[in-house]
Write a protein that holds these residues in place. Sequence first.
Motif, PDB file in Angstrom:
ATOM      1  N   LEU A  42      62.948  -7.353  53.312  1.00 39.95           N
ATOM      2  CA  LEU A  42      63.296  -8.674  52.785  1.00 39.95           C
ATOM      3  C   LEU A  42      64.112  -9.425  53.829  1.00 39.95           C
ATOM      4  O   LEU A  42      65.226  -9.032  54.164  1.00 39.95           O
ATOM      5  CB  LEU A  42      64.098  -8.515  51.491  1.00 39.95           C
ATOM      6  N   ASP A  43      63.544 -10.507  54.343  1.00 43.03           N
ATOM      7  CA  ASP A  43      64.172 -11.199  55.460  1.00 43.03           C
ATOM      8  C   ASP A  43      63.686 -12.640  55.494  1.00 43.03           C
ATOM      9  O   ASP A  43      62.583 -12.947  55.022  1.00 43.03           O
ATOM     10  CB  ASP A  43      63.798 -10.498  56.780  1.00 43.03           C
ATOM     11  N   ARG A  44      64.502 -13.507  56.061  1.00 42.88           N
ATOM     12  CA  ARG A  44      64.037 -14.867  56.309  1.00 42.88           C
ATOM     13  C   ARG A  44      62.974 -14.870  57.402  1.00 42.88           C
ATOM     14  O   ARG A  44      62.045 -15.668  57.389  1.00 42.88           O
ATOM     15  CB  ARG A  44      65.214 -15.755  56.716  1.00 42.88           C
ATOM     16  N   ALA A  45      63.105 -13.950  58.341  1.00 41.70           N
ATOM     17  CA  ALA A  45      62.133 -13.812  59.422  1.00 41.70           C
ATOM     18  C   ALA A  45      60.928 -13.006  58.958  1.00 41.70           C
ATOM     19  O   ALA A  45      60.940 -12.371  57.897  1.00 41.70           O
ATOM     20  CB  ALA A  45      62.791 -13.144  60.624  1.00 41.70           C
ATOM     21  N   ASP A  46      59.899 -13.008  59.759  1.00 38.99           N
ATOM     22  CA  ASP A  46      58.670 -12.283  59.455  1.00 38.99           C
ATOM     23  C   ASP A  46      58.863 -10.792  59.731  1.00 38.99           C
ATOM     24  O   ASP A  46      59.145 -10.387  60.859  1.00 38.99           O
ATOM     25  CB  ASP A  46      57.537 -12.840  60.326  1.00 38.99           C
ATOM     26  N   GLY A  47      58.707  -9.980  58.698  1.00 37.94           N
ATOM     27  CA  GLY A  47      58.921  -8.543  58.843  1.00 37.94           C
ATOM     28  C   GLY A  47      57.650  -7.734  58.972  1.00 37.94           C
ATOM     29  O   GLY A  47      57.683  -6.503  58.842  1.00 37.94           O
ATOM     30  N   THR A  48      56.523  -8.391  59.264  1.00 37.44           N
ATOM     31  CA  THR A  48      55.259  -7.655  59.300  1.00 37.44           C
ATOM     32  C   THR A  48      55.194  -6.621  60.417  1.00 37.44           C
ATOM     33  O   THR A  48      54.501  -5.606  60.278  1.00 37.44           O
ATOM     34  CB  THR A  48      54.065  -8.625  59.428  1.00 37.44           C
ATOM     35  N   ALA A  49      55.907  -6.837  61.512  1.00 34.85           N
ATOM     36  CA  ALA A  49      55.891  -5.846  62.599  1.00 34.85           C
ATOM     37  C   ALA A  49      56.527  -4.538  62.141  1.00 34.85           C
ATOM     38  O   ALA A  49      56.040  -3.444  62.477  1.00 34.85           O
ATOM     39  CB  ALA A  49      56.623  -6.392  63.829  1.00 34.85           C
ATOM     40  N   VAL A  50      57.594  -4.625  61.375  1.00 34.52           N
ATOM     41  CA  VAL A  50      58.242  -3.422  60.854  1.00 34.52           C
ATOM     42  C   VAL A  50      57.331  -2.738  59.836  1.00 34.52           C
ATOM     43  O   VAL A  50      57.206  -1.506  59.813  1.00 34.52           O
ATOM     44  CB  VAL A  50      59.601  -3.768  60.211  1.00 34.52           C
ATOM     45  N   VAL A  51      56.689  -3.527  58.998  1.00 36.69           N
ATOM     46  CA  VAL A  51      55.755  -2.973  58.020  1.00 36.69           C
ATOM     47  C   VAL A  51      54.635  -2.211  58.730  1.00 36.69           C
ATOM     48  O   VAL A  51      54.229  -1.130  58.298  1.00 36.69           O
ATOM     49  CB  VAL A  51      55.179  -4.092  57.132  1.00 36.69           C
ATOM     50  N   LYS A  52      54.136  -2.759  59.828  1.00 33.00           N
ATOM     51  CA  LYS A  52      53.086  -2.081  60.586  1.00 33.00           C
ATOM     52  C   LYS A  52      53.597  -0.765  61.169  1.00 33.00           C
ATOM     53  O   LYS A  52      52.879   0.249  61.163  1.00 33.00           O
ATOM     54  CB  LYS A  52      52.560  -2.977  61.709  1.00 33.00           C
ATOM     55  N   GLU A  53      54.834  -0.761  61.686  1.00 34.63           N
ATOM     56  CA  GLU A  53      55.416   0.487  62.199  1.00 34.63           C
ATOM     57  C   GLU A  53      55.433   1.551  61.117  1.00 34.63           C
ATOM     58  O   GLU A  53      55.109   2.724  61.353  1.00 34.63           O
ATOM     59  CB  GLU A  53      56.838   0.251  62.695  1.00 34.63           C
TER      60      GLU A  53
END
Length: 252
Positions: A42-53
């Motif tokens: 949960l973030d104002r920024a895009d967290g999809t890179a972490v989700v992919k990790e």
Amino acid sequence: MSDRINERRHEGRTAVITGAAAGIGRAYALRLAAEGAAVAVLDRADGTAVVKEIADAGGRAIAVQADLTDPASVVAAQGEIAEQFGPVDVLVNNAGIYPNQPFDTMTFEDWRAVFTLNVDALFHTAKAFTPGMRERGWGRIVNMTSNSIGLVIPGFAHYVASKMGVIGFTRGLATDLADAGITVNAIAPSLVRTATAEAGPAEFFDAVPQLQAIHRVQVPEDLTGMLSFLVSDDAAFVTGQTLYVDGGLVRS
């Protein structure tokens, strides 16, 4: 980090981690996911890179963007997470800002900007996620404070005041939620090497470690073991506490 992971310790749990698109929050998300939790970044920024990790390592995660200073945005995020993952068991309030600014140039707007994210947002997330925890009689909340409350550096009056507020809120919320099986604790790190911290004065990374008992710069992974413990069943009798994970800078 693999040798320190308690395999599947958090299997069946859902964790929400704010500010998890980078830095400490990212490390928290990776650790809890590796130990079996479904993680909402949960973030104002895009967290999809972490989700992919996390997905590449065999874990489950989603990225949800929200403005944590806006109650309506937090409520919307709660609904999105519930729709995809169901009830939330763990809330980690990690998002925060720490601008370096002399008090003489600080405006009230500057002051409020720090408190709005560092303190007010914790109220919004607790309001959104604790009702479900109370219904199920189990929950874990971990708030991020700072060891700067024990060793104040010039230019951080608003930040230090906000982090003292986090401790007060942690103690009060722990008292109010204890009968529901929900624990609330805070973690106080030292200066941690993240991209955001490295954008500040470089001399801090030379000076601060020398004040610690452990004379090296702290990294996000130094905090993940404490978080994993606090959100586990092993910490069922630990609540209302502030745990210093700072290499022995504050020795209380």
